[in-house]
Design a protein around this motif. Structure first.
Motif, PDB file in Angstrom:
ATOM      1  N   LEU A 194       0.835  -1.191   0.000  1.00 51.37           N
ATOM      2  CA  LEU A 194       0.000   0.000   0.000  1.00 51.37           C
ATOM      3  C   LEU A 194       0.877   1.250   0.000  1.00 51.37           C
ATOM      4  CD1 LEU A 194      -2.721  -1.119   2.585  1.00 51.37           C
ATOM      5  CD2 LEU A 194      -2.634  -1.525   0.119  1.00 51.37           C
ATOM      6  N   PRO A 195       0.338   2.389  -0.441  1.00 52.24           N
ATOM      7  CA  PRO A 195       1.137   3.621  -0.460  1.00 52.24           C
ATOM      8  C   PRO A 195       1.717   3.949   0.906  1.00 52.24           C
ATOM      9  CG  PRO A 195      -0.897   3.921  -1.696  1.00 52.24           C
ATOM     10  CD  PRO A 195      -1.008   2.592  -1.009  1.00 52.24           C
ATOM     11  N   GLN A 196       2.901   4.509   0.914  1.00 54.20           N
ATOM     12  CA  GLN A 196       3.586   4.846   2.158  1.00 54.20           C
ATOM     13  C   GLN A 196       2.945   6.075   2.791  1.00 54.20           C
ATOM     14  OE1 GLN A 196       7.764   5.064   1.537  1.00 54.20           O
ATOM     15  NE2 GLN A 196       8.295   4.754   3.675  1.00 54.20           N
ATOM     16  N   GLY A 197       3.035   6.152   4.110  1.00 57.01           N
ATOM     17  CA  GLY A 197       2.557   7.334   4.815  1.00 57.01           C
ATOM     18  C   GLY A 197       1.078   7.346   5.115  1.00 57.01           C
ATOM     19  N   LEU A 198       0.405   6.200   4.997  1.00 53.79           N
ATOM     20  CA  LEU A 198      -1.016   6.123   5.316  1.00 53.79           C
ATOM     21  C   LEU A 198      -1.206   5.672   6.763  1.00 53.79           C
ATOM     22  CD1 LEU A 198      -2.500   4.414   2.129  1.00 53.79           C
ATOM     23  CD2 LEU A 198      -2.451   6.853   2.677  1.00 53.79           C
ATOM     24  N   TYR A 199      -2.198   6.243   7.422  1.00 52.25           N
ATOM     25  CA  TYR A 199      -2.489   5.883   8.801  1.00 52.25           C
ATOM     26  C   TYR A 199      -3.998   5.793   8.997  1.00 52.25           C
ATOM     27  CZ  TYR A 199       2.312   7.488   9.271  1.00 52.25           C
ATOM     28  OH  TYR A 199       3.658   7.654   9.099  1.00 52.25           O
ATOM     29  N   GLY A 200      -4.399   5.024  10.005  1.00 52.89           N
ATOM     30  CA  GLY A 200      -5.791   4.986  10.418  1.00 52.89           C
ATOM     31  C   GLY A 200      -6.771   4.705   9.297  1.00 52.89           C
TER      32      GLY A 200
END
Length: 228
Positions: free
Chosen positions: A53-59
């Motif tokens: 998945l794309p980097q820097g994703l949260y929650g």
């Protein structure tokens, strides 16, 4: 497309379909590795799709990307998520996917056989604790027994290379696996999580607990209906 036992992309269904979701830290990518037990040989594990998945994703943003993968497979897969680094993410996953989510806590020790039911908003989620070495040893055993089939592609080769590059150290408690500096093992560990779930003695009960919440479908290709 003709069925080929060595090519999971030709399998008519999985029993059941599972998405292994490794939750990356700030510098790592989270994953969605899709597969499950074969339709004709229950001990044959097929790995159909491997995505970072794309980097820097949260929650919720990360859960939304995972849901995109899930929708591609009829929103019917069992979700096995590594929540070792972010236990609060369980709330977001349960809100998004409901009782289809199984939580995994990866630590130094444990065989992942004992369940702990933890409360989340509007329900409860099962959590299992397993050792990292236990997961990897289990997957290596399945590979050596020729019980794993990968879909052909760059992501499959990358996952395999990640596993082969792991450093090993023999200690009194057994073999310890570590990722070399500057390298990643996100796809590799996700494959191990998938194998753990596919071989777990509670698999049928997981499916049975989630299935009543899903509306019946006229035709099931990958999910619960293909399993039960």
């Amino acid at each position: 497309m003709n069925f080929n036992r060595d090519d999971p992309s030709t399998w008519p269904c999985f029993r059941p379909l599972i998405i292994a979701h490794d939750v990356g830290r700030s510098r790592d990518r989270s994953t969605a590795v899709v597969g499950g037990n074969g339709p004709f040989e229950p001990r044959l594990l097929g790995i159909l799709d491997l995505q970072e998945l794309p980097q820097g994703l949260y929650g919720s943003a990360r859960a939304s990307k995972l849901a995109e993968v899930d929708r591609h497979y009829n929103s019917d897969a069992l979700i096995v998520a590594d929540l070792s680094n972010d236990a609060s993410y369980a709330e977001v996953l349960y809100e998004t996917f409901g009782p289809r989510v199984i939580g995994l806590q990866i630590s130094r020790h444990g065989d992942g056989l004992q369940a702990e039911r933890r409360p989340v908003k509007d329900g409860a989620m099962l959590f299992y604790t397993t050792g990292r070495s236990y997961l990897l040893e289990l997957f290596h055993s399945e590979l050596q027994s020729h019980q794993v089939r990968f879909v052909d592609g760059l992501a499959s080769r990358r996952a395999y290379e990640q596993l082969m590059r792991l450093d090993t150290e023999m200690r009194e408690t057994g073999i310890v696996y570590s990722c070399p500096a500057g390298q990643h093992d996100d796809l590799g560990i996700s494959c191990a999580m998938l194998a753990w779930a596919a071989r777990h003695p509670h698999l049928r009960s997981w499916v049975g607990s989630a299935a009543p919440r899903r509306p019946p479908r006229a035709q099931q290709t990958y999910g619960w209906g293909a399993f039960v």
